[in-house]
Design an enzyme around this catalytic site. Structure first.
Site, PDB file in Angstrom:
ATOM      1  CD  GLU A  86      -1.409  -2.243   2.177  1.00 41.08           C
ATOM      2  OE1 GLU A  86      -0.241  -2.637   1.999  1.00 41.08           O
ATOM      3  OE2 GLU A  86      -2.163  -2.745   3.022  1.00 41.08           O
TER       4      GLU A  86
ATOM      5  CD  GLU B 245       9.439 -30.186  -5.799  1.00 38.37           C
ATOM      6  OE1 GLU B 245       9.983 -30.973  -6.590  1.00 38.37           O
ATOM      7  OE2 GLU B 245       9.566 -28.958  -5.859  1.00 38.37           O
TER       8      GLU B 245
END
Ligand SMILES: NC(=O)c1ccc[n+]([C@@H]2O[C@H](COP(=O)([O-])OP(=O)(O)OC[C@H]3O[C@@H](n4cnc5c(N)ncnc54)[C@H](OP(=O)(O)O)[C@@H]3O)[C@@H](O)[C@H]2O)c1
Length: 369
Positions: free
Chosen positions: A55, A299
């Site tokens: 922001e 993985e």
């Protein structure tokens, strides 16, 4: 028709680019738009390392033009003093008239307070635009805040007849280059890759991102290794000074093995054991959450996948099925009973199915209950 969804899509795309680089913070996208004309006055996304937030970067890009403008933001602006001043202050100081936000931040230091402070400051606040996509993008932050651990994306490749490796020592290629590219992108968007010592010893993988333009995005590599059997000659150990490697082990780890790995730059951390004598998975993931990790790409092989399913620690699961068949020779089954049951039950839903060259990928997401 309102242009709000298009501007929010842009904010989401900006935030998504930083996934894997901003932990412990979420990767937030922000766009400042001139009402009426729809002119984009400024854009921003959380910087690598987690600050500045998206922001203030978008507001700085817009400058004085932000006065009276609309701010689109993918997560509720923070309202607390953390490592940076609250974004709500910056939004009020910039004179933003309207904030459109996708997702409320479950962080108890924010959790609706950001919106309240903006409304009290006279800003019109609308929430929940494209919330489902934002929840998907911010799953790491949300899971760390609500469950105290990183979100886990489990990836498994299997043959058409359901095996993830052959019976013998030879390495089986299951997927083609398109699927391999997708896996490398998941890696780049993760804070860390997780495997078990079974995969480290069988495959001696490098677990780096090898996509053009993203080679600097290899995340931390983590090995679960109860007895510290990772070889100092392994690729993971030998390259630890280039791409960090963390081995989670237990008190049973021999001191000489620890010294040999640490001499190569591998970090070794001790975590609790479970009743079966393996690494306690919930404790290990809580440890990773405490370190600030928000997104894990798992993985490992079928043992780790099954243990994650048994402990209900999977948030997203992608099964990639290649055209290869092992037939009567058989091999190592990819899916154990707990994982099969979890994916078939009501805890998960099929979220996406895609063709990656000759391979088919199906992604399951945890239902939010
Ligand atoms: N097709 C695919 O997607 C894919 C992916 C990866 C691997 N593979 C294949 O899978 C095979 C290796 O299978 P794997 O199942 O042995 O590999 P793995 O799941 O990566 O490693 C399992 C090992 O991790 C250690 N571990 C520590 N804590 C654990 C816990 N709480 N739960 C589960 N494991 C824990 C255990 O060894 P200790 O008790 O010694 O710590 C366990 O034997 C290889 O052939 C490899 O090529 C296939």
């Amino acid at each position: 028709m309102s242009d709000d969804p298009n501007f929010m899509r842009l904010a989401l795309a900006l935030g998504r680019r930083g996934l894997g680089t901003t932990w412990p913070n979420p990767s937030v996208g922000a766009v400042v738009v001139e009402p009426g004309t729809g002119r984009i006055l400024g854009t921003g996304a959380t910087a690598p390392g987690g600050r500045p937030h998206g922001e203030p970067l978008a507001l700085a890009a817009a400058g004085e033009a932000a006065r009276g403008a609309t701010l689109y933001v993918t997560l509720e602006p923070c309202s607390h003093h953390g490592r940076t001043p609250p974004c709500t202050n910056a939004i009020l100081a910039a004179g933003i008239a309207r904030v459109v936000s996708a997702l409320e931040d479950p962080d108890p230091r924010v959790a609706g307070r950001g919106y309240d402070l903006l409304r009290q400051g006279g800003v019109a606040v609308e929430t929940g635009l494209l919330q489902d996509q934002a929840a998907r993008d911010h799953i790491g932050h949300v899971t760390r805040v609500t469950r105290g651990r990183p979100a886990v994306h489990l990836k498994l490749a299997r043959t058409r007849d359901g095996f993830c490796a052959s019976a013998g020592p030879e390495r089986l290629r299951i997927t083609g280059p398109v699927a391999d590219g997708a896996v490398h992108l998941w890696r780049a968007h993760a804070d860390a890759i997780l495997i078990g010592i079974g995969t480290a010893r069988a495959d001696d993988p490098s677990l780096t991102v090898r996509l053009p333009g993203l080679s600097g995005r290899s995340p931390l590599r983590i090995v679960l290794d109860t007895h510290l059997r990772l070889s100092p000659a392994s690729v993971l150990a030998r390259t630890a000074r280039d791409t960090p490697t963390l081995v989670l082990t237990t008190r049973s780890a021999p001191a000489h093995a620890r010294r040999a790995l640490e001499a190569l730059g591998v970090e070794v951390a001790t975590v609790p054991v479970d009743a079966a004598g393996s690494i306690d998975l919930p404790a290990a993931l809580a440890h990773l959450g405490e370190r600030g990790l928000t997104r894990l790409c798992s993985e490992g092989g079928p043992r780790l996948a099954e243990a994650l399913a048994q402990a209900d620690l999977i948030d997203t699961c992608t099964l990639v099925t290649g055209p290869v068949e092992l037939g009567s020779a058989g091999g190592l089954p990819a899916l154990g009973p707990a994982l099969m049951q979890a994916l078939a039950g009501d805890r998960f839903r099929e979220a996406e199915r895609s063709q990656l060259g000759p391979d088919e990928a199906v992604t399951y997401e945890r239902n939010r209950i």
